[in-house]
Scaffold this motif. Structure first.
Motif, PDB file in Angstrom:
ATOM      1  N   LYS A 239       0.831  -1.202   0.000  1.00 32.42           N
ATOM      2  CA  LYS A 239       0.000   0.000   0.000  1.00 32.42           C
ATOM      3  C   LYS A 239       0.868   1.256   0.000  1.00 32.42           C
ATOM      4  O   LYS A 239       0.589   2.220  -0.725  1.00 32.42           O
ATOM      5  CB  LYS A 239      -0.936   0.025   1.199  1.00 32.42           C
ATOM      6  CG  LYS A 239      -1.875   1.235   1.221  1.00 32.42           C
ATOM      7  CD  LYS A 239      -2.804   1.229   2.402  1.00 32.42           C
ATOM      8  CE  LYS A 239      -3.815   2.386   2.303  1.00 32.42           C
ATOM      9  NZ  LYS A 239      -3.165   3.710   2.114  1.00 32.42           N
ATOM     10  N   GLU A 242       2.347   1.759  -3.432  1.00 28.25           N
ATOM     11  CA  GLU A 242       1.347   2.267  -4.372  1.00 28.25           C
ATOM     12  C   GLU A 242       1.037   3.733  -4.102  1.00 28.25           C
ATOM     13  O   GLU A 242       0.862   4.519  -5.051  1.00 28.25           O
ATOM     14  CB  GLU A 242       0.064   1.430  -4.282  1.00 28.25           C
ATOM     15  CG  GLU A 242       0.207   0.024  -4.831  1.00 28.25           C
ATOM     16  CD  GLU A 242       0.545   0.015  -6.313  1.00 28.25           C
ATOM     17  OE1 GLU A 242       0.073   0.917  -7.034  1.00 28.25           O
ATOM     18  OE2 GLU A 242       1.293  -0.883  -6.737  1.00 28.25           O
ATOM     19  N   ASP A 243       0.971   4.107  -2.834  1.00 31.98           N
ATOM     20  CA  ASP A 243       0.714   5.511  -2.492  1.00 31.98           C
ATOM     21  C   ASP A 243       1.826   6.413  -3.004  1.00 31.98           C
ATOM     22  O   ASP A 243       1.568   7.491  -3.559  1.00 31.98           O
ATOM     23  CB  ASP A 243       0.580   5.668  -0.974  1.00 31.98           C
ATOM     24  CG  ASP A 243      -0.715   5.090  -0.424  1.00 31.98           C
ATOM     25  OD1 ASP A 243      -1.615   4.791  -1.230  1.00 31.98           O
ATOM     26  OD2 ASP A 243      -0.807   4.921   0.807  1.00 31.98           O
ATOM     27  N   LYS A 245       4.025   5.750  -5.447  1.00 29.65           N
ATOM     28  CA  LYS A 245       4.039   5.718  -6.913  1.00 29.65           C
ATOM     29  C   LYS A 245       2.961   6.617  -7.491  1.00 29.65           C
ATOM     30  O   LYS A 245       3.221   7.419  -8.405  1.00 29.65           O
ATOM     31  CB  LYS A 245       3.846   4.281  -7.399  1.00 29.65           C
ATOM     32  CG  LYS A 245       3.838   4.112  -8.920  1.00 29.65           C
ATOM     33  CD  LYS A 245       3.719   2.642  -9.287  1.00 29.65           C
ATOM     34  CE  LYS A 245       3.746   2.452 -10.791  1.00 29.65           C
ATOM     35  NZ  LYS A 245       2.541   2.987 -11.454  1.00 29.65           N
ATOM     36  N   SER A 246       1.741   6.504  -6.964  1.00 33.21           N
ATOM     37  CA  SER A 246       0.628   7.315  -7.462  1.00 33.21           C
ATOM     38  C   SER A 246       0.883   8.799  -7.213  1.00 33.21           C
ATOM     39  O   SER A 246       0.643   9.639  -8.098  1.00 33.21           O
ATOM     40  CB  SER A 246      -0.667   6.871  -6.779  1.00 33.21           C
ATOM     41  OG  SER A 246      -1.745   7.700  -7.162  1.00 33.21           O
ATOM     42  N   TRP A 247       1.351   9.127  -6.010  1.00 32.16           N
ATOM     43  CA  TRP A 247       1.631  10.527  -5.694  1.00 32.16           C
ATOM     44  C   TRP A 247       2.702  11.083  -6.629  1.00 32.16           C
ATOM     45  O   TRP A 247       2.563  12.205  -7.158  1.00 32.16           O
ATOM     46  CB  TRP A 247       2.099  10.669  -4.245  1.00 32.16           C
ATOM     47  CG  TRP A 247       2.603  12.056  -3.956  1.00 32.16           C
ATOM     48  CD1 TRP A 247       1.875  13.132  -3.560  1.00 32.16           C
ATOM     49  CD2 TRP A 247       3.961  12.510  -4.100  1.00 32.16           C
ATOM     50  NE1 TRP A 247       2.689  14.242  -3.448  1.00 32.16           N
ATOM     51  CE2 TRP A 247       3.973  13.883  -3.774  1.00 32.16           C
ATOM     52  CE3 TRP A 247       5.153  11.885  -4.472  1.00 32.16           C
ATOM     53  CZ2 TRP A 247       5.140  14.651  -3.814  1.00 32.16           C
ATOM     54  CZ3 TRP A 247       6.321  12.647  -4.513  1.00 32.16           C
ATOM     55  CH2 TRP A 247       6.308  14.011  -4.184  1.00 32.16           C
ATOM     56  N   GLU A 249       3.709  10.162  -9.678  1.00 28.26           N
ATOM     57  CA  GLU A 249       3.244  10.355 -11.054  1.00 28.26           C
ATOM     58  C   GLU A 249       2.419  11.633 -11.169  1.00 28.26           C
ATOM     59  O   GLU A 249       2.564  12.405 -12.126  1.00 28.26           O
ATOM     60  CB  GLU A 249       2.435   9.141 -11.502  1.00 28.26           C
ATOM     61  CG  GLU A 249       3.269   7.882 -11.686  1.00 28.26           C
ATOM     62  CD  GLU A 249       2.428   6.666 -12.002  1.00 28.26           C
ATOM     63  OE1 GLU A 249       1.173   6.769 -11.904  1.00 28.26           O
ATOM     64  OE2 GLU A 249       3.000   5.614 -12.341  1.00 28.26           O
ATOM     65  N   ASP A 250       1.559  11.859 -10.195  1.00 28.92           N
ATOM     66  CA  ASP A 250       0.731  13.063 -10.189  1.00 28.92           C
ATOM     67  C   ASP A 250       1.568  14.309  -9.928  1.00 28.92           C
ATOM     68  O   ASP A 250       1.347  15.358 -10.548  1.00 28.92           O
ATOM     69  CB  ASP A 250      -0.361  12.924  -9.129  1.00 28.92           C
ATOM     70  CG  ASP A 250      -1.255  14.149  -9.045  1.00 28.92           C
ATOM     71  OD1 ASP A 250      -1.946  14.454 -10.035  1.00 28.92           O
ATOM     72  OD2 ASP A 250      -1.252  14.814  -7.982  1.00 28.92           O
TER      73      ASP A 250
END
Length: 302
Positions: A239, A242-243, A245-247, A249-250
């Motif tokens: 988790k 993923e947090d 990685k997502s942050w 990219e944004d």
């Protein structure tokens, strides 16, 4: 849009060329053709460009020791500079991330399993980095490649990339003098979770990355405990990965969009760090701490 490099060709310009020209400024070409962006890199006191015009955007790089007379910044309309410094009072000066060394961008969006090494560190072990190494060295599985000097690695760029693709956590100790370091975005590029400690009792990284998901602790002992706990709880580790990685990219999308607006003469509105940077200039405790570290200490070196 005219992008003009003022620094002579060499290590200082090539080291960060990919990040500055192919990422940070990649979307500014559509702005007014008469607009000039001057890219200047120097760490020597008293060395600064004398060809700045009032409408120019100045990208001021290097200068980790903050030993500068910053009056020349006032000649430009906008300043984008590395190494956040709360004493720079230019009303339109924005501190940007250091980025990554040329050759270490994840251009093909490779994804790793990040399960071979609990942690890894690649670079020099000096000053404040020694407590980090001494705290983490007994953690297994781990990886450490020690460089003899700055920008001198035993590994190729591809080997570094592969290590990061196999690593869960990347301790990111301070640079030689300043808290900032290229390792932050380098390890993020390859999917690692950055692990840091506070800088003069502050989460320095919010001033550069805004509301980030990094692990920022009081000391390396606390950081080690958190890393061990997450490594042993695979669901929580996944988790967190993923947090992050997502942050990230944004964040890159928002950062480039804000830089485009800044160069175009608009107020940036997507990233939170611009607000924190302004607040830092009004934080008396922070100003006193930074003044002591950079101007009063005999050896302000980590």
């Amino acid at each position: 849009m005219k992008i003009i490099t003022l620094t002579n060709p060499g290590l200082q310009t090539e080291f960060e060329r990919d990040y500055i020209y192919n990422f940070l400024l990649k979307d500014v070409s559509t702005i007014d053709a008469n607009q000039r962006v001057l890219v200047f890199s120097s760490n020597r006191r008293g060395i600064h460009p004398d060809s700045i015009l009032p409408d120019d955007v100045l990208v001021h790089l290097s200068n980790e020791n903050l030993k500068y007379n910053y009056n020349f910044l006032k000649k430009s309309n906008v300043v984008l500079r590395s190494y956040y410094h709360p004493f720079v009072w230019h009303p339109r000066c924005y501190a940007i991330p250091l980025g990554w060394k040329t050759g270490l961008a994840n251009k093909y969006h490779e994804i790793g399993n990040h399960d071979k090494y609990m942690w890894s560190f690649i670079g020099q072990i000096k000053g404040y980095r020694k407590p980090m190494y001494e705290t983490f060295q007994s953690l297994t599985p781990g990886f450490c490649s020690v460089s003899p000097q700055w920008n001198s690695m035993k590994l190729t760029n591809r080997e570094v990339q592969q290590i990061y693709l196999e690593t869960a956590f990347a301790p990111v100790p301070f640079g030689s003098i300043h808290a900032d370091t290229i390792r932050v975005m380098e390890v993020l590029e390859w999917g690692c979770i950055p692990v840091m400690v506070k800088y003069m009792h502050e989460d320095y990284y919010k001033y550069i990355y805004g509301n980030h998901p990094f692990i920022v602790c009081r000391n390396w002992e606390e950081a080690r405990r958190i890393v061990e706990n997450l490594w042993s709880d695979k669901a929580a580790l996944r988790k967190k990965q993923e947090d992050v990685k997502s942050w990230y990219e944004d964040f890159k999308v928002r950062l480039c969009a804000d830089v485009h607006d800044i160069v175009a003469g608009k107020q940036p509105s997507r990233c939170e760090q611009w607000k924190y940077q302004k607040e830092g200039r009004l934080n008396v405790r922070m100003l006193l701490s930074w003044y002591y570290h950079f101007y009063l200490k005999k050896r302000p070196i980590y």
